[in-house]
Design a protein around this motif. Structure first.
Motif, short mmCIF file in Angstrom:
data_model
loop_
_atom_site.label_atom_id
_atom_site.label_comp_id
_atom_site.label_asym_id
_atom_site.label_seq_id
_atom_site.Cartn_x
_atom_site.Cartn_y
_atom_site.Cartn_z
N ARG A 194 45.41 85.34 43.98
CA ARG A 194 46.42 85.80 45.38
C ARG A 194 47.62 85.19 45.38
O ARG A 194 47.48 84.72 45.34
CB ARG A 194 45.25 86.02 46.02
CG ARG A 194 45.48 86.68 47.69
CD ARG A 194 44.05 86.41 48.41
NE ARG A 194 44.38 86.39 49.80
CZ ARG A 194 44.17 88.59 49.96
NH1 ARG A 194 43.58 88.79 49.05
NH2 ARG A 194 44.30 88.62 51.44
N ILE A 195 48.43 86.30 45.21
CA ILE A 195 49.95 85.63 45.00
C ILE A 195 50.44 86.76 45.98
O ILE A 195 50.21 88.18 46.91
CB ILE A 195 50.42 85.96 43.63
CG1 ILE A 195 50.50 87.00 43.43
CG2 ILE A 195 49.50 84.54 42.87
CD1 ILE A 195 51.13 87.43 41.86
N GLU A 235 50.94 88.17 36.24
CA GLU A 235 51.91 86.82 36.90
C GLU A 235 53.31 86.67 36.03
O GLU A 235 54.10 86.74 36.62
CB GLU A 235 50.90 85.20 37.88
CG GLU A 235 51.86 84.99 37.76
CD GLU A 235 51.84 82.93 38.10
OE1 GLU A 235 52.06 82.39 38.94
OE2 GLU A 235 50.88 82.90 36.86
N LEU A 266 57.62 83.15 44.63
CA LEU A 266 56.18 83.88 44.47
C LEU A 266 55.16 82.56 45.39
O LEU A 266 55.45 81.72 44.17
CB LEU A 266 55.55 83.84 42.96
CG LEU A 266 54.65 84.95 42.53
CD1 LEU A 266 54.60 86.07 43.12
CD2 LEU A 266 54.07 84.78 40.87
N GLU A 293 50.61 81.60 45.43
CA GLU A 293 49.52 81.36 45.78
C GLU A 293 48.79 81.44 46.88
O GLU A 293 49.30 80.12 46.88
CB GLU A 293 49.38 80.81 44.68
CG GLU A 293 47.69 81.31 43.89
CD GLU A 293 47.29 80.41 42.56
OE1 GLU A 293 45.81 80.02 42.31
OE2 GLU A 293 47.67 79.46 42.26
N SER A 294 47.77 82.31 47.29
CA SER A 294 46.90 81.89 48.56
C SER A 294 46.00 81.18 47.92
O SER A 294 44.61 81.85 46.91
CB SER A 294 47.04 83.00 49.57
OG SER A 294 46.21 82.58 50.17
N CYS A 295 45.17 80.06 47.82
CA CYS A 295 44.42 78.66 47.55
C CYS A 295 43.38 78.72 48.82
O CYS A 295 43.80 78.36 49.77
CB CYS A 295 44.62 77.33 46.74
SG CYS A 295 45.66 78.49 45.39
N TYR A 353 49.05 77.20 50.30
CA TYR A 353 49.44 77.93 49.87
C TYR A 353 50.58 77.58 49.42
O TYR A 353 50.76 76.26 48.76
CB TYR A 353 50.77 78.71 50.68
CG TYR A 353 49.89 79.97 51.55
CD1 TYR A 353 49.29 80.68 50.98
CD2 TYR A 353 50.53 79.86 53.25
CE1 TYR A 353 48.28 81.81 52.42
CE2 TYR A 353 49.96 80.76 53.85
CZ TYR A 353 48.87 82.02 53.46
OH TYR A 353 47.85 82.55 54.22
N ARG A 380 54.14 78.96 43.35
CA ARG A 380 54.47 79.12 41.98
C ARG A 380 55.66 79.57 41.13
O ARG A 380 55.95 79.32 40.05
CB ARG A 380 53.16 80.67 41.53
CG ARG A 380 52.34 79.96 41.93
CD ARG A 380 51.22 80.89 41.36
NE ARG A 380 50.90 80.96 40.69
CZ ARG A 380 50.22 79.78 39.31
NH1 ARG A 380 49.60 78.85 39.83
NH2 ARG A 380 49.62 79.89 37.79
#
Length: 172
Positions: free
Chosen positions: A2-3, A52, A147, A149-151, A159, A162
């Motif tokens: 999820r980015i 991505e 950019l 990424e939601s982790c 977050y 990336r």
């Protein structure tokens, strides 16, 4: 994964936001973790690794000038139930950057949100009202976009950056 594309704060801005978060916490709100504070530019959602890489190559050609966002309003958005900082005025550069990112993402075959762009900094989630807090404007000097990424992990969301692209002194 999820980015999303975002502005990531430099240390001084993050420290100012931490001070504001303490005043929000004193009013009974659970603030966003300081390491997660950002300004979303374009949300992409779930994307595979191949997409991505394509997106990263596509946006590498975007050229934007540094700009300043002044977050001078405390806002409560009832539908997502967030307490956030917003801007009473926008720099044209941020709108041009968001438009360029949306164009590049669309050229990669992805669809993004079509609502008008409104930069904000989420301060607290699960909010129920707008507290009475003394607010000093937060000036955000934007010199790059990321950019992110939601982790999710057991402790919550974190977050991870990336990719990052610096702004230059030429227009989009």
């Amino acid at each position: 994964m999820r980015i999303f594309f975002a502005l990531w704060p430099e240390n001084q801005t993050r420290l100012e936001l931490v001070r504001l978060s303490r005043s929000i916490e004193a009013k009974g709100f659970r603030p966003v973790h300081p390491q997660n504070v950002h300004v979303t530019l374009v949300f992409l959602g779930n994307v595979d690794v191949a997409s991505e890489l394509l997106i990263k190559r596509s946006v590498a050609g975007i050229s934007a000038k540094p700009f300043v966002l002044t977050f001078d309003q405390l806002s409560y958005w009832s539908r997502p139930k967030i307490l956030c900082l917003t801007c009473s005025q926008l720099d044209d550069e941020v709108e041009m950057l968001v438009d360029a990112l949306n164009r590049e993402v669309a050229s990669c075959g992805l669809q993004t949100d079509t609502r008008p762009y409104k930069p904000h900094i989420t301060l607290a989630r699960h909010a129920k009202y707008l507290p009475d807090i003394k607010l000093e404007a937060i000036v955000w000097d934007a010199e790059s976009f990321c950019l992110v990424e939601s982790c999710s992990d057991p402790a919550g969301v974190c977050y991870k950056v990336r990719g990052q692209w610096p702004f230059v002194e030429t227009a989009i």
